[in-house]
Write a protein that holds these residues in place. Structure first.
Motif, PDB file in Angstrom:
ATOM      1  N   GLY A 126     -21.376  52.828  -5.139  1.00  0.00           N
ATOM      2  CA  GLY A 126     -21.707  51.163  -5.165  1.00  0.00           C
ATOM      3  C   GLY A 126     -23.093  50.620  -5.067  1.00  0.00           C
ATOM      4  N   GLU A 127     -23.113  49.512  -5.191  1.00  0.00           N
ATOM      5  CA  GLU A 127     -24.519  48.663  -5.347  1.00  0.00           C
ATOM      6  C   GLU A 127     -25.060  48.593  -4.009  1.00  0.00           C
ATOM      7  OE1 GLU A 127     -24.289  44.372  -6.628  1.00  0.00           O
ATOM      8  OE2 GLU A 127     -26.300  44.020  -5.496  1.00  0.00           O
ATOM      9  N   HIS A 128     -26.503  49.038  -4.047  1.00  0.00           N
ATOM     10  CA  HIS A 128     -27.186  48.937  -2.586  1.00  0.00           C
ATOM     11  C   HIS A 128     -28.304  48.161  -2.966  1.00  0.00           C
ATOM     12  CE1 HIS A 128     -24.664  52.566  -1.648  1.00  0.00           C
ATOM     13  NE2 HIS A 128     -25.107  52.469  -0.630  1.00  0.00           N
ATOM     14  N   SER A 129     -28.260  46.965  -2.192  1.00  0.00           N
ATOM     15  CA  SER A 129     -29.553  45.715  -2.423  1.00  0.00           C
ATOM     16  C   SER A 129     -29.476  45.185  -1.053  1.00  0.00           C
ATOM     17  CB  SER A 129     -28.855  45.131  -3.588  1.00  0.00           C
ATOM     18  OG  SER A 129     -27.879  44.250  -3.308  1.00  0.00           O
ATOM     19  N   ASN A 231     -17.511  44.802   3.634  1.00  0.00           N
ATOM     20  CA  ASN A 231     -17.696  43.665   2.571  1.00  0.00           C
ATOM     21  C   ASN A 231     -16.651  42.336   2.727  1.00  0.00           C
ATOM     22  OD1 ASN A 231     -19.991  45.182   1.466  1.00  0.00           O
ATOM     23  ND2 ASN A 231     -18.891  46.419   0.453  1.00  0.00           N
ATOM     24  N   GLY A 232     -15.913  42.474   3.608  1.00  0.00           N
ATOM     25  CA  GLY A 232     -14.999  41.424   3.652  1.00  0.00           C
ATOM     26  C   GLY A 232     -15.380  39.963   4.253  1.00  0.00           C
ATOM     27  N   GLY A 233     -16.682  39.921   4.625  1.00  0.00           N
ATOM     28  CA  GLY A 233     -17.377  38.775   5.327  1.00  0.00           C
ATOM     29  C   GLY A 233     -17.507  38.934   6.865  1.00  0.00           C
ATOM     30  N   ASP A 234     -17.043  39.943   7.652  1.00  0.00           N
ATOM     31  CA  ASP A 234     -17.227  39.830   8.949  1.00  0.00           C
ATOM     32  C   ASP A 234     -18.579  40.341   9.352  1.00  0.00           C
ATOM     33  OD1 ASP A 234     -14.764  39.366   8.791  1.00  0.00           O
ATOM     34  OD2 ASP A 234     -13.898  41.118  10.028  1.00  0.00           O
ATOM     35  N   TYR A 235     -19.439  40.781   8.445  1.00  0.00           N
ATOM     36  CA  TYR A 235     -20.672  41.260   8.747  1.00  0.00           C
ATOM     37  C   TYR A 235     -21.844  40.657   8.095  1.00  0.00           C
ATOM     38  CZ  TYR A 235     -17.916  45.234  10.836  1.00  0.00           C
ATOM     39  OH  TYR A 235     -17.211  45.799  11.540  1.00  0.00           O
ATOM     40  N   LEU A 236     -22.761  40.413   8.900  1.00  0.00           N
ATOM     41  CA  LEU A 236     -24.086  39.811   8.381  1.00  0.00           C
ATOM     42  C   LEU A 236     -24.837  40.703   7.498  1.00  0.00           C
ATOM     43  CD1 LEU A 236     -25.452  38.009  11.608  1.00  0.00           C
ATOM     44  CD2 LEU A 236     -24.305  37.110   9.597  1.00  0.00           C
ATOM     45  N   ILE A 237     -25.420  40.375   6.355  1.00  0.00           N
ATOM     46  CA  ILE A 237     -26.169  41.405   5.331  1.00  0.00           C
ATOM     47  C   ILE A 237     -27.450  41.097   5.281  1.00  0.00           C
ATOM     48  CG2 ILE A 237     -26.130  41.914   3.057  1.00  0.00           C
ATOM     49  CD1 ILE A 237     -23.178  41.347   2.747  1.00  0.00           C
ATOM     50  N   PRO A 238     -28.405  41.847   5.346  1.00  0.00           N
ATOM     51  CA  PRO A 238     -28.353  43.364   5.410  1.00  0.00           C
ATOM     52  C   PRO A 238     -28.236  44.122   6.547  1.00  0.00           C
ATOM     53  CG  PRO A 238     -30.641  42.635   5.066  1.00  0.00           C
ATOM     54  CD  PRO A 238     -29.878  41.498   5.383  1.00  0.00           C
ATOM     55  N   GLY A 239     -28.263  43.321   7.944  1.00  0.00           N
ATOM     56  CA  GLY A 239     -28.271  44.004   9.079  1.00  0.00           C
ATOM     57  C   GLY A 239     -27.000  44.536   9.363  1.00  0.00           C
ATOM     58  N   MET A 240     -25.913  44.193   8.701  1.00  0.00           N
ATOM     59  CA  MET A 240     -24.530  44.737   9.068  1.00  0.00           C
ATOM     60  C   MET A 240     -24.326  44.874  10.607  1.00  0.00           C
ATOM     61  SD  MET A 240     -23.187  45.536   6.459  1.00  0.00           S
ATOM     62  CE  MET A 240     -23.867  45.308   4.802  1.00  0.00           C
ATOM     63  N   THR A 241     -24.611  43.479  11.292  1.00  0.00           N
ATOM     64  CA  THR A 241     -23.993  43.348  12.600  1.00  0.00           C
ATOM     65  C   THR A 241     -22.749  42.500  12.492  1.00  0.00           C
ATOM     66  OG1 THR A 241     -25.685  41.519  12.791  1.00  0.00           O
ATOM     67  CG2 THR A 241     -26.291  43.862  13.759  1.00  0.00           C
ATOM     68  N   LEU A 242     -21.936  42.386  13.292  1.00  0.00           N
ATOM     69  CA  LEU A 242     -20.663  41.621  13.210  1.00  0.00           C
ATOM     70  C   LEU A 242     -21.057  40.187  13.580  1.00  0.00           C
ATOM     71  CD1 LEU A 242     -17.796  41.803  13.017  1.00  0.00           C
ATOM     72  CD2 LEU A 242     -17.509  41.903  15.514  1.00  0.00           C
ATOM     73  N   ARG A 243     -20.502  39.082  12.774  1.00  0.00           N
ATOM     74  CA  ARG A 243     -20.828  38.022  12.716  1.00  0.00           C
ATOM     75  C   ARG A 243     -20.867  37.320  14.028  1.00  0.00           C
ATOM     76  NH1 ARG A 243     -22.277  35.127   8.190  1.00  0.00           N
ATOM     77  NH2 ARG A 243     -21.655  36.434   6.390  1.00  0.00           N
ATOM     78  N   PRO A 244     -21.550  36.462  14.575  1.00  0.00           N
ATOM     79  CA  PRO A 244     -21.428  35.736  15.694  1.00  0.00           C
ATOM     80  C   PRO A 244     -20.197  34.958  15.904  1.00  0.00           C
ATOM     81  CG  PRO A 244     -23.519  35.371  15.156  1.00  0.00           C
ATOM     82  CD  PRO A 244     -23.012  35.969  13.928  1.00  0.00           C
ATOM     83  N   GLY A 245     -19.281  34.945  16.874  1.00  0.00           N
ATOM     84  CA  GLY A 245     -17.912  34.233  16.896  1.00  0.00           C
ATOM     85  C   GLY A 245     -16.919  35.095  16.743  1.00  0.00           C
ATOM     86  N   LEU A 246     -17.144  36.559  15.937  1.00  0.00           N
ATOM     87  CA  LEU A 246     -16.088  37.346  15.769  1.00  0.00           C
ATOM     88  C   LEU A 246     -15.763  38.322  16.878  1.00  0.00           C
ATOM     89  CD1 LEU A 246     -16.450  38.289  11.898  1.00  0.00           C
ATOM     90  CD2 LEU A 246     -14.816  36.625  13.048  1.00  0.00           C
ATOM     91  N   GLY A 247     -14.789  38.703  17.285  1.00  0.00           N
ATOM     92  CA  GLY A 247     -14.473  39.611  18.141  1.00  0.00           C
ATOM     93  C   GLY A 247     -14.649  39.089  19.554  1.00  0.00           C
ATOM     94  N   ASP A 248     -14.199  39.648  20.586  1.00  0.00           N
ATOM     95  CA  ASP A 248     -14.561  39.328  22.002  1.00  0.00           C
ATOM     96  C   ASP A 248     -15.965  39.348  22.540  1.00  0.00           C
ATOM     97  OD1 ASP A 248     -14.523  39.220  24.795  1.00  0.00           O
ATOM     98  OD2 ASP A 248     -12.646  40.065  24.998  1.00  0.00           O
ATOM     99  N   GLN A 249     -16.563  38.283  22.972  1.00  0.00           N
ATOM    100  CA  GLN A 249     -17.662  38.083  23.263  1.00  0.00           C
ATOM    101  C   GLN A 249     -18.334  39.086  24.159  1.00  0.00           C
ATOM    102  OE1 GLN A 249     -19.622  36.567  21.119  1.00  0.00           O
ATOM    103  NE2 GLN A 249     -17.837  36.079  20.100  1.00  0.00           N
ATOM    104  N   GLU A 250     -17.381  39.448  25.214  1.00  0.00           N
ATOM    105  CA  GLU A 250     -17.725  40.504  26.072  1.00  0.00           C
ATOM    106  C   GLU A 250     -17.600  41.980  25.750  1.00  0.00           C
ATOM    107  OE1 GLU A 250     -18.384  39.304  29.321  1.00  0.00           O
ATOM    108  OE2 GLU A 250     -18.119  37.567  28.159  1.00  0.00           O
ATOM    109  N   MET A 251     -16.870  41.965  24.453  1.00  0.00           N
ATOM    110  CA  MET A 251     -16.911  43.333  23.914  1.00  0.00           C
ATOM    111  C   MET A 251     -17.939  43.899  23.251  1.00  0.00           C
ATOM    112  SD  MET A 251     -13.726  44.310  21.299  1.00  0.00           S
ATOM    113  CE  MET A 251     -12.243  43.430  22.132  1.00  0.00           C
ATOM    114  N   SER A 252     -18.019  45.411  23.406  1.00  0.00           N
ATOM    115  CA  SER A 252     -19.008  46.164  22.961  1.00  0.00           C
ATOM    116  C   SER A 252     -18.611  47.459  22.224  1.00  0.00           C
ATOM    117  CB  SER A 252     -20.275  46.203  23.332  1.00  0.00           C
ATOM    118  OG  SER A 252     -20.030  46.978  24.494  1.00  0.00           O
ATOM    119  N   GLY A 253     -19.359  48.158  21.385  1.00  0.00           N
ATOM    120  CA  GLY A 253     -18.783  49.462  21.129  1.00  0.00           C
ATOM    121  C   GLY A 253     -17.829  49.466  19.976  1.00  0.00           C
ATOM    122  N   PHE A 254     -17.262  50.488  19.726  1.00  0.00           N
ATOM    123  CA  PHE A 254     -16.364  50.844  18.748  1.00  0.00           C
ATOM    124  C   PHE A 254     -15.295  49.887  18.446  1.00  0.00           C
ATOM    125  CE2 PHE A 254     -17.226  55.447  19.853  1.00  0.00           C
ATOM    126  CZ  PHE A 254     -18.380  55.737  19.054  1.00  0.00           C
TER     127      PHE A 254
END
Ligand code: FAD
Length: 262
Positions: A126-129, A231-254
């Motif tokens: 797929g496209e890498h940009s 590519n479903g909108g949960d991650y910031l591009i291009p850093g590929m970190t989970l969007r702020p506000g998603l997931g339990d804020q106390e949580m980290s890891g897998f």
């Protein structure tokens, strides 16, 4: 429906061998077409080296990523690798079966992944940009297919719970389930894990076999682990970190990469 079971145990008379036979028999009785890649019996070559790229100039420096891409594109991968790629494309469902060795898969199976999951086939798709980081984690060549693990472990189930000394089994298997199977697109089913197997007796075996038969009967309907799509909108591009506000804020890891609200 077609199933490829990749089997990684050196002894056909092992517990793993017996469980494989249970799984294959149940699948066939359900009308599945089943193929088995028996890595030890086939003498699978597990290491990536220059012999994997026969069209590479003998004087050229071996860069595995580049050599993999060139050989996949030119259809010059070795015949054993091409045969496994063909089986993966043929199968609707992939099962990897192995004993847990040092908290992971046996080296021969890792070597199967290293050699068969070629650049252009399982990664680099797929496209890498700046806008997109390829088709992976839920998208890719193997999207639309299902995969699951069958694993035997010497340790107790309690040892693999969230507070268990070995660490949670979902964490230990995350690099395989998420990093190897979800990455090229598979929908990954919860693993079938049998614990405390070194002290198995006939009744333990029958309980495990019945659980495995049930999982084989429900292969097509079991909901997959709800990993987040890259590519479903949960991650910031291009850093590929989970969007702020998603997931339990106390949580980290897998666990962050599983959408528990899904
Ligand atoms: P086998 O040795 O073949 O059999 C296990 C038991 O099941 C035996 O008691 C046998 O009699 C019985 N059995 C076999 N077949 C049948 C049958 N048909 N009916 C009834 N009973 C049967 N464990 C962990 O938890 N974590 C680790 O990190 C880990 N690392 C390991 C690393 C190495 C290098 C090794 C060798 C082992 C490790 N183990 C670990 C243990 C390992 O996971 C188990 O030994 C393995 O899962 C057992 O599977 P097997 O198929 O080899 O069983």
């Amino acid at each position: 429906m077609k199933v490829l079971l990749v089997f990684a145990h050196p002894e056909p008379r092992s517990l793993n061998g017996a469980l494989r036979d249970v799984a294959v028999k149940e699948l066939e009785s359900q009308g599945y077409e089943v193929r088995v890649s028996d890595l030890y019996a086939d003498g699978w070559k597990s290491e990536v080296d220059r012999a994997d790229f026969p069209s590479l100039d003998p004087q050229a420096r071996l860069i595995p990523v580049a050599a993999s891409k060139t050989a996949f594109d030119a259809d010059t991968l070795t015949e054993d690798v091409k045969a496994e790629i063909g089986k993966l494309l043929w199968a609707d469902i992939l099962i990897l079966q192995f004993p847990l060795w040092w908290f992971s898969m046996p080296a021969i199976l890792k070597g199967w992944v290293d050699r068969v999951f070629a650049y252009g086939f399982a990664y680099g798709v797929g496209e890498h940009s700046d806008r997109r980081w390829g088709d992976r984690y839920g998208e890719g060549t193997l999207a639309g297919k299902r995969a699951m693990l069958i694993v035997t472990a010497g340790g107790w189930e309690e040892h693999y719970t969230p507070r268990g000394v070995n660490g949670p089994i979902d964490d230990l298997l995350f690099p395989i389930n998420h990093g190897i199977l979800y990455y090229p697109g598979y929908d990954v089913l919860p693993p079938f894990v049998v614990y405390k197997v070194d002290r198995f007796d006939a009744s333990g075996f029958e309980t495990a076999a019945e659980g495995l038969r049930e999982r084989m009967r429900t292969l097509a309907t079991t909901p997959p682990i709800p990993y987040r799509r890259q590519n479903g909108g949960d991650y910031l591009i291009p850093g590929m970190t989970l969007r702020p506000g998603l997931g339990d804020q106390e949580m980290s890891g897998f666990a962050l990469h599983v959408n528990t609200e899904a």
